[in-house]
Design an enzyme around this catalytic site. Structure first.
Site, PDB file in Angstrom:
ATOM      1  N   TRP A   1      82.430  81.482 -59.842  1.00 21.93           N
ATOM      2  CA  TRP A   1      83.295  80.398 -60.318  1.00 21.93           C
ATOM      3  C   TRP A   1      83.705  79.485 -59.173  1.00 21.93           C
ATOM      4  CZ3 TRP A   1      87.605  83.092 -63.690  1.00 21.93           C
ATOM      5  CH2 TRP A   1      86.997  83.913 -64.635  1.00 21.93           C
ATOM      6  N   GLU A   2      83.427  79.928 -57.963  1.00 17.92           N
ATOM      7  CA  GLU A   2      83.905  79.201 -56.787  1.00 17.92           C
ATOM      8  C   GLU A   2      85.429  79.061 -56.817  1.00 17.92           C
ATOM      9  OE1 GLU A   2      81.577  75.642 -56.489  1.00 17.92           O
ATOM     10  OE2 GLU A   2      79.852  76.752 -55.778  1.00 17.92           O
TER      11      GLU A   2
END
Ligand code: SF4
Ligand code: SF4
Length: 153
Positions: free
Chosen positions: A43-44
């Site tokens: 998802w960073e």
């Protein structure tokens, strides 16, 4: 390129494994070091980066944050109550930012069972559970319906 681990810095503590909302940080069984098993599912969110006590995780920032070819490092310093960000651009320039950590002491959050069951009327309210008390304000800002098209000033 989402997060990746510098294996020479990682000591295999597993904090990144525990915190990753996507369950993609795993400990390599042979080397006892963390690695991102599925970079496509990252998802960073950088939670692992912030949680790593060894500063062993590097990541890619978003393109609107810094152009390709850069690196982003974060360092969580609980004693100072800060998270430091270091962006290294591909031409060698560096930018440093410091932002405060949102700290909530362990055990200070009351579980839902400690609150009274909301009334049927409260269920129609736009306020979320425990608002505004949990936000430590008397009341949330509100806008009269006749001003909806004007927007907030
Ligand atoms: Fe997991 Fe977020 Fe780290 Fe990606 S950045 S590996 S989703 S904790
Ligand atoms: Fe390694 Fe850092 Fe993950 Fe701990 S939190 S396992 S040191 S990458």
């Amino acid at each position: 390129m989402p997060t990746f681990v510098y294996m020479t810095r990682c000591d295999g503590c597993g904090y990144c494994v525990d915190i990753c909302p996507s369950d993609i940080m795993h400990i390599d069984k042979t080397y006892r070091r963390a690695y991102n098993i599925e970079p496509n599912m990252c998802w960073e969110c950088y939670s692992c980066v912030k949680a790593c006590p060894q500063n062993a995780i590097d990541c890619r920032g978003y393109a609107d944050f810094a152009p390709l070819g850069h690196s982003v490092r974060t360092l969580r310093e609980e004693a100072k109550g800060t998270i430091s960000w270091k962006i290294k651009f591909r031409d060698g320039r560096e930018k440093d930012f410091v932002s405060p950590i949102r700290t909530t002491p362990w055990g200070s959050i009351r579980p839902p069972a400690d609150y009274e069951t909301p009334s049927a009327e409260a269920m129609k309210s736009q306020e979320l559970a425990h608002e505004p008390d949990a936000l430590h304000v008397d009341a949330l800002p509100a806008m009269a319906p006749e001003r909806f098209k004007e927007g907030l000033l």
